[in-house]
Scaffold this active site. Structure first.
Site, PDB file in Angstrom:
ATOM      1  N   GLU A 191       0.821  -1.213   0.000  1.00 29.06           N
ATOM      2  CA  GLU A 191       0.000   0.000   0.000  1.00 29.06           C
ATOM      3  C   GLU A 191       0.852   1.258   0.000  1.00 29.06           C
ATOM      4  O   GLU A 191       1.918   1.300   0.622  1.00 29.06           O
ATOM      5  CB  GLU A 191      -0.937   0.066   1.216  1.00 29.06           C
ATOM      6  CG  GLU A 191      -2.359  -0.331   0.922  1.00 29.06           C
ATOM      7  CD  GLU A 191      -2.603  -1.808   1.132  1.00 29.06           C
ATOM      8  OE1 GLU A 191      -3.653  -2.288   0.675  1.00 29.06           O
ATOM      9  OE2 GLU A 191      -1.757  -2.468   1.743  1.00 29.06           O
ATOM     10  N   THR A 192       0.338   2.262  -0.695  1.00 32.96           N
ATOM     11  CA  THR A 192       0.820   3.625  -0.573  1.00 32.96           C
ATOM     12  C   THR A 192      -0.303   4.462   0.021  1.00 32.96           C
ATOM     13  O   THR A 192      -1.448   4.391  -0.438  1.00 32.96           O
ATOM     14  CB  THR A 192       1.232   4.209  -1.933  1.00 32.96           C
ATOM     15  OG1 THR A 192       2.350   3.470  -2.446  1.00 32.96           O
ATOM     16  CG2 THR A 192       1.619   5.673  -1.812  1.00 32.96           C
TER      17      THR A 192
END
Length: 261
Positions: free
Chosen positions: A46-47
């Site tokens: 995830e970002t």
């Protein structure tokens, strides 16, 4: 355009373990195609994209393929960025997200995330699930977000070598596999989400919003010490309070700088 960039290992106290998340502070959100492209470039599970919103922050999470409605480790990483780098005098921050307002509180040893609990119900073993996992679950539970496959012991969880293509073809975007914990742990789990671009997530806060209500009821406990048995590994304490789950963990900064977008 240069923007502040951080990479943080979450749900661990040891660098290069836990779950790495990228955190980027933006003035405003560009199009979803741009956010997805950035997340694909970062190539982490995830970002997190932060935008200031009054005294709080708007928070969105993207895998390399899609936006997700809830993410624990990238929220933990975002809280560390806010309270250790952007505003070091703060002890609490609220993130406004697709899953509602998510308060995070800093403690002397880490952070506590206040997340909605996700109930699940028992269902017959879905077609293809046992074959995908390579083991027949003792029970399978389901909610709108995931399958939860229960197996006999922690050794089985650790030994799994699932068929990820088969898991990606199931009608839920993720599969949690879990068993009673061993050693100091109440719960052991792993999480697979290849349909979202995450073959195996190292440590998954959102998965524990499903695990905590199930194991809390089964074990008769309101506080659980959980281990996610991926190759990197990580741990958290889960506390049930009404329809919420408090996820407590630590994190470590690995990279700090600027990104050009």
């Amino acid at each position: 355009m240069p923007v502040p960039f951080f990479q943080v290992d979450a749900f661990t106290r040891t660098r290069f373990s836990g779950n790495p998340a990228a955190v980027m502070l933006l003035d405003a959100y560009p199009g979803d195609d741009v956010l997805t492209a950035i997340a694909a470039e970062n190539n982490l599970s995830e970002t997190a994209f932060l935008v200031r919103e009054g005294a709080d922050y708007r928070l969105r999470w993207f895998t390399p393929k899609v936006e997700v409605p809830l993410c624990g480790h990238a929220t933990l990483a975002s809280a560390a960025v806010v309270m250790e780098r952007l505003e070091p005098s703060r002890r609490q921050v609220t993130f406004h997200t697709a899953s509602g307002a998510l308060p995070v509180t800093r403690t002397d040893s880490g952070y506590v995330l206040d997340f909605p609990a996700r109930a699940s119900e028992s269902v017959p073993v879905p077609a293809g699930l046992a074959e995908a996992l390579g083991v027949m679950p003792e029970d399978v539970r389901i909610n709108a977000f995931t399958y939860l496959a229960l197996v006999a012991d922690a050794a089985l969880v650790r030994a799994l070598t699932p068929d990820l293509a088969a898991i990606a073809a199931l009608d839920r975007p993720g599969v949690i596999v879990s068993a009673p914990g061993d050693g100091p742990f109440d719960v052991v789990s792993r999480y697979f989400a290849p349909a979202k671009g995450i073959p195996e997530d190292p440590v998954t806060g959102a998965a524990h919003t499903t695990l905590a209500p199930y194991w809390g009821d089964r074990l008769g406990k309101t506080t659980l010490f959980a281990h996610q048995a991926s190759a990197r590994g990580g741990e958290m304490t889960c506390t049930l309070t009404g329809d919420r789950v408090l996820l407590e963990g630590a994190c470590v900064f690995v990279i700090e700088g600027q990104a050009e977008i």
